[in-house]
Write a protein that holds these residues in place. Structure first.
Motif, PDB file in Angstrom:
ATOM      1  N   LEU A  14       0.823  -1.207   0.000  1.00 40.07           N
ATOM      2  CA  LEU A  14       0.000   0.000   0.000  1.00 40.07           C
ATOM      3  C   LEU A  14       0.859   1.260   0.000  1.00 40.07           C
ATOM      4  CD1 LEU A  14      -2.784  -1.131   2.471  1.00 40.07           C
ATOM      5  CD2 LEU A  14      -3.120  -0.488   0.094  1.00 40.07           C
ATOM      6  N   LEU A  15       1.939   1.244   0.776  1.00 38.54           N
ATOM      7  CA  LEU A  15       2.811   2.424   0.827  1.00 38.54           C
ATOM      8  C   LEU A  15       3.490   2.648  -0.519  1.00 38.54           C
ATOM      9  CD1 LEU A  15       4.370   2.066   4.401  1.00 38.54           C
ATOM     10  CD2 LEU A  15       2.752   3.805   3.616  1.00 38.54           C
ATOM     11  N   LYS A  17       2.279   1.686  -3.434  1.00 38.68           N
ATOM     12  CA  LYS A  17       1.214   2.124  -4.341  1.00 38.68           C
ATOM     13  C   LYS A  17       0.856   3.582  -4.076  1.00 38.68           C
ATOM     14  CE  LYS A  17      -1.761   1.034  -7.548  1.00 38.68           C
ATOM     15  NZ  LYS A  17      -1.275   0.648  -8.881  1.00 38.68           N
ATOM     16  N   GLN A  18       0.866   3.962  -2.800  1.00 38.80           N
ATOM     17  CA  GLN A  18       0.543   5.337  -2.424  1.00 38.80           C
ATOM     18  C   GLN A  18       1.542   6.331  -3.031  1.00 38.80           C
ATOM     19  OE1 GLN A  18       0.767   6.424   1.832  1.00 38.80           O
ATOM     20  NE2 GLN A  18      -1.330   7.123   1.646  1.00 38.80           N
ATOM     21  N   ARG A  19       2.843   5.953  -2.982  1.00 39.07           N
ATOM     22  CA  ARG A  19       3.867   6.811  -3.589  1.00 39.07           C
ATOM     23  C   ARG A  19       3.643   6.931  -5.088  1.00 39.07           C
ATOM     24  NH1 ARG A  19       7.321   4.423   0.284  1.00 39.07           N
ATOM     25  NH2 ARG A  19       7.819   2.704  -1.089  1.00 39.07           N
ATOM     26  N   ASN A  22       0.518   9.106  -5.791  1.00 41.17           N
ATOM     27  CA  ASN A  22       0.784  10.519  -5.526  1.00 41.17           C
ATOM     28  C   ASN A  22       1.622  11.143  -6.632  1.00 41.17           C
ATOM     29  OD1 ASN A  22      -0.705  10.686  -3.192  1.00 41.17           O
ATOM     30  ND2 ASN A  22       1.004  10.224  -1.842  1.00 41.17           N
ATOM     31  N   ALA A  67      -6.378   6.838  -4.095  1.00 41.08           N
ATOM     32  CA  ALA A  67      -5.541   7.372  -3.013  1.00 41.08           C
ATOM     33  C   ALA A  67      -6.319   7.362  -1.699  1.00 41.08           C
ATOM     34  CB  ALA A  67      -5.072   8.786  -3.357  1.00 41.08           C
ATOM     35  N   HIS A  68      -7.606   7.708  -1.799  1.00 36.72           N
ATOM     36  CA  HIS A  68      -8.466   7.726  -0.620  1.00 36.72           C
ATOM     37  C   HIS A  68      -8.623   6.307  -0.059  1.00 36.72           C
ATOM     38  CE1 HIS A  68     -11.625   9.234   2.015  1.00 36.72           C
ATOM     39  NE2 HIS A  68     -12.338   8.169   1.697  1.00 36.72           N
ATOM     40  N   ILE A  70      -6.561   3.806  -0.425  1.00 39.23           N
ATOM     41  CA  ILE A  70      -5.279   3.367   0.133  1.00 39.23           C
ATOM     42  C   ILE A  70      -5.101   3.921   1.547  1.00 39.23           C
ATOM     43  CG2 ILE A  70      -2.767   3.624  -0.069  1.00 39.23           C
ATOM     44  CD1 ILE A  70      -3.181   3.472  -3.151  1.00 39.23           C
ATOM     45  N   THR A  71      -5.427   5.216   1.723  1.00 44.05           N
ATOM     46  CA  THR A  71      -5.349   5.830   3.048  1.00 44.05           C
ATOM     47  C   THR A  71      -6.244   5.087   4.035  1.00 44.05           C
ATOM     48  OG1 THR A  71      -4.980   7.972   2.003  1.00 44.05           O
ATOM     49  CG2 THR A  71      -5.596   7.998   4.316  1.00 44.05           C
ATOM     50  N   TRP A 102      -5.754  -2.427  -1.597  1.00 41.68           N
ATOM     51  CA  TRP A 102      -6.435  -1.243  -1.057  1.00 41.68           C
ATOM     52  C   TRP A 102      -7.945  -1.467  -0.956  1.00 41.68           C
ATOM     53  CZ3 TRP A 102      -3.608  -1.500  -5.528  1.00 41.68           C
ATOM     54  CH2 TRP A 102      -4.326  -1.620  -6.712  1.00 41.68           C
TER      55      TRP A 102
END
Ligand SMILES: [Zn+2]
Length: 113
Positions: A14-15, A17-19, A22, A67-68, A70-71, A102
């Motif tokens: 997830l981290l 994917k988040q990068r 973004n 992104a939402h 994933i958070t 996610w």
């Protein structure tokens, strides 16, 4: 424990994917900001460009949604509720989580909205 290691693996995925998301959001936002200028420069491409711009805006919206999610999935790992559906509380199938780490909704809930 087994479930903890699943969550740890998911956190890494997830981290990463988040990068990635973004960076894509950043690039696409820049692109949309400058698209208006190039439309004025080449009138012949105006219609093609506006169609492309429309789809880029849609992609950007989709990226923000992801992104939402994933958070939210990362928060669920911290809460210890990762792998459970946010809507009905049932267990999300592990192969769905492997494909979409996610995912915060089970298949029926994700399809029903
Ligand atoms: Zn559900």
């Amino acid at each position: 424990m087994h479930t903890e290691s699943v969550a740890d693996d998911a956190r890494e995925a997830l981290l990463a994917k988040q990068r990635e998301i973004n960076a894509l959001i950043h690039d696409l936002t820049d692109l949309l900001d400058t698209a208006g200028d190039s439309a004025n420069r080449s009138r012949g491409d105006r219609y093609g460009l506006s169609t492309e711009r429309h789809s880029q805006a849609g992609t950007l919206q989709e990226l923000h949604r992801q992104a939402h999610a994933i958070t939210r999935a990362l928060a669920k790992i911290d809460e210890g509720t990762y792998g459970g559906c946010d809507s009905c509380g049932s267990t999300i199938p592990p192969d769905r989580l492997e494909f979409r780490p996610w995912a915060v909704l089970c298949v029926p809930c994700a399809a029903g909205t």
